[in-house]
Write a protein that holds these residues in place. Structure first.
Motif, PDB file in Angstrom:
ATOM      1  N   LEU A  43      -5.371   1.508   7.735  1.00  0.00           N
ATOM      2  CA  LEU A  43      -6.119   0.627   8.632  1.00  0.00           C
ATOM      3  C   LEU A  43      -5.751  -0.840   8.408  1.00  0.00           C
ATOM      4  O   LEU A  43      -5.672  -1.612   9.371  1.00  0.00           O
ATOM      5  N   ARG A  44      -5.518  -1.236   7.145  1.00  0.00           N
ATOM      6  CA  ARG A  44      -5.075  -2.609   6.877  1.00  0.00           C
ATOM      7  C   ARG A  44      -3.725  -2.877   7.527  1.00  0.00           C
ATOM      8  O   ARG A  44      -3.502  -3.942   8.109  1.00  0.00           O
ATOM      9  N   PHE A  45      -2.820  -1.928   7.434  1.00  0.00           N
ATOM     10  CA  PHE A  45      -1.518  -2.074   8.083  1.00  0.00           C
ATOM     11  C   PHE A  45      -1.669  -2.148   9.597  1.00  0.00           C
ATOM     12  O   PHE A  45      -1.030  -2.970  10.259  1.00  0.00           O
ATOM     13  N   ASP A  46      -2.541  -1.319  10.158  1.00  0.00           N
ATOM     14  CA  ASP A  46      -2.756  -1.299  11.599  1.00  0.00           C
ATOM     15  C   ASP A  46      -3.299  -2.647  12.090  1.00  0.00           C
ATOM     16  O   ASP A  46      -2.855  -3.174  13.111  1.00  0.00           O
ATOM     17  N   LYS A  47      -4.233  -3.216  11.343  1.00  0.00           N
ATOM     18  CA  LYS A  47      -4.785  -4.517  11.743  1.00  0.00           C
ATOM     19  C   LYS A  47      -3.739  -5.626  11.643  1.00  0.00           C
ATOM     20  O   LYS A  47      -3.651  -6.496  12.516  1.00  0.00           O
ATOM     21  N   ALA A  48      -2.936  -5.611  10.595  1.00  0.00           N
ATOM     22  CA  ALA A  48      -1.882  -6.623  10.461  1.00  0.00           C
ATOM     23  C   ALA A  48      -0.840  -6.468  11.563  1.00  0.00           C
ATOM     24  O   ALA A  48      -0.366  -7.457  12.131  1.00  0.00           O
ATOM     25  N   LEU A  49      -0.502  -5.234  11.902  1.00  0.00           N
ATOM     26  CA  LEU A  49       0.448  -4.987  12.985  1.00  0.00           C
ATOM     27  C   LEU A  49      -0.136  -5.408  14.335  1.00  0.00           C
ATOM     28  O   LEU A  49       0.581  -5.940  15.185  1.00  0.00           O
ATOM     29  N   ALA A  50      -1.433  -5.207  14.528  1.00  0.00           N
ATOM     30  CA  ALA A  50      -2.077  -5.623  15.777  1.00  0.00           C
ATOM     31  C   ALA A  50      -2.019  -7.132  15.953  1.00  0.00           C
ATOM     32  O   ALA A  50      -1.782  -7.625  17.058  1.00  0.00           O
ATOM     33  N   VAL A  51      -2.197  -7.882  14.879  1.00  0.00           N
ATOM     34  CA  VAL A  51      -2.096  -9.343  14.958  1.00  0.00           C
ATOM     35  C   VAL A  51      -0.659  -9.754  15.300  1.00  0.00           C
ATOM     36  O   VAL A  51      -0.431 -10.628  16.140  1.00  0.00           O
ATOM     37  N   ALA A  52       0.319  -9.117  14.671  1.00  0.00           N
ATOM     38  CA  ALA A  52       1.717  -9.435  14.954  1.00  0.00           C
ATOM     39  C   ALA A  52       2.076  -9.120  16.402  1.00  0.00           C
ATOM     40  O   ALA A  52       2.765  -9.895  17.068  1.00  0.00           O
ATOM     41  N   VAL A  53       1.583  -8.013  16.904  1.00  0.00           N
ATOM     42  CA  VAL A  53       1.869  -7.618  18.285  1.00  0.00           C
ATOM     43  C   VAL A  53       1.164  -8.555  19.262  1.00  0.00           C
ATOM     44  O   VAL A  53       1.719  -8.903  20.314  1.00  0.00           O
ATOM     45  N   PRO A  95      -8.148   3.632   4.396  1.00  0.00           N
ATOM     46  CA  PRO A  95      -8.201   2.168   4.421  1.00  0.00           C
ATOM     47  C   PRO A  95      -6.835   1.477   4.326  1.00  0.00           C
ATOM     48  O   PRO A  95      -6.622   0.442   4.950  1.00  0.00           O
ATOM     49  N   ALA A  96      -5.906   2.035   3.567  1.00  0.00           N
ATOM     50  CA  ALA A  96      -4.583   1.400   3.452  1.00  0.00           C
ATOM     51  C   ALA A  96      -3.874   1.373   4.798  1.00  0.00           C
ATOM     52  O   ALA A  96      -3.252   0.376   5.175  1.00  0.00           O
ATOM     53  N   SER A 105       0.817  -1.217   0.000  1.00  0.00           N
ATOM     54  CA  SER A 105       0.000   0.000   0.000  1.00  0.00           C
ATOM     55  C   SER A 105       0.846   1.261   0.000  1.00  0.00           C
ATOM     56  O   SER A 105       0.373   2.324   0.365  1.00  0.00           O
ATOM     57  N   ARG A 106       2.079   1.188  -0.455  1.00  0.00           N
ATOM     58  CA  ARG A 106       2.968   2.349  -0.426  1.00  0.00           C
ATOM     59  C   ARG A 106       2.551   3.450  -1.386  1.00  0.00           C
ATOM     60  O   ARG A 106       2.850   4.604  -1.165  1.00  0.00           O
ATOM     61  N   TRP A 166      -1.868   7.870   2.682  1.00  0.00           N
ATOM     62  CA  TRP A 166      -1.763   7.530   4.093  1.00  0.00           C
ATOM     63  C   TRP A 166      -2.459   8.554   4.979  1.00  0.00           C
ATOM     64  O   TRP A 166      -2.592   8.357   6.178  1.00  0.00           O
ATOM     65  N   VAL A 167      -2.890   9.665   4.374  1.00  0.00           N
ATOM     66  CA  VAL A 167      -3.620  10.703   5.097  1.00  0.00           C
ATOM     67  C   VAL A 167      -4.820  11.089   4.251  1.00  0.00           C
ATOM     68  O   VAL A 167      -4.720  11.194   3.030  1.00  0.00           O
TER      69      VAL A 167
END
Length: 152
Positions: free
Chosen positions: A54-64, A51-52, A30-31, A35-36
């Motif tokens: 938010l997808r990163f945030d959800k993937a990072l939340a799973v990793a964390v 949305p891009a 999603s680069r 992003w804003v």
């Protein structure tokens, strides 16, 4: 039950690294997207990511979350060898003479990890990741603090 924590501990590194790799791939894919947000009040544009992001945030939340489970299973696994005396752990083995401060240190480690990781997530506007960190690790610290030990 300790076998379950041992399996989580051993597989935790791989799962957490795989989750971090997936979050990085989502970030890379999603680069080219925004992003804003372009429209709306500046405060809303800051708080509500596109949305891009938010997808990163959800993937990072799973990793964390996977990394948090790895950390918690490591604390329980290392404390089961002569520090904790919980009935569900079975016979914990010999009493560790150097383990008197282990429980307090483990609780402090979990709380400090929650503080720093949630602060970093808030600064990066990863609201889901911050919520995971402020939920999982402090509750884990309370759970570990409730264990009976040979020293209490």
């Amino acid at each position: 039950m300790i076998l379950l924590f041992a399996l989580i501990f051993l597989g935790g590194w791989a799962a957490a690294l795989a989750g971090l790799g997936y979050a990085s791939s989502v970030l890379w894919q999603s680069r080219r997207q925004r992003w804003v947000r372009d429209h709306g009040h500046p405060f809303v544009r800051l708080l509500v990511p596109p949305p891009a992001y938010l997808r990163f945030d959800k993937a990072l939340a799973v990793a964390v979350l996977l990394a948090d489970l790895w950390l918690l299973s490591g604390v329980v696994l290392l404390g089961s060898d002569g520090v904790f005396t919980e009935a569900w752990m079975g016979y914990p083995g010999m009493m560790d003479p150097d383990g008197e401060g282990y429980q307090a240190g483990a609780v402090d480690l979990l709380r400090t990890a929650a503080l720093w990781s949630a602060s970093a997530a808030i600064l990066a506007r990863c609201w889901t990741t911050a919520a995971v960190q402020l939920t999982v690790l402090p509750l884990s610290a309370l759970w570990v603090a409730s264990f009976d030990t040979y020293y209490s």
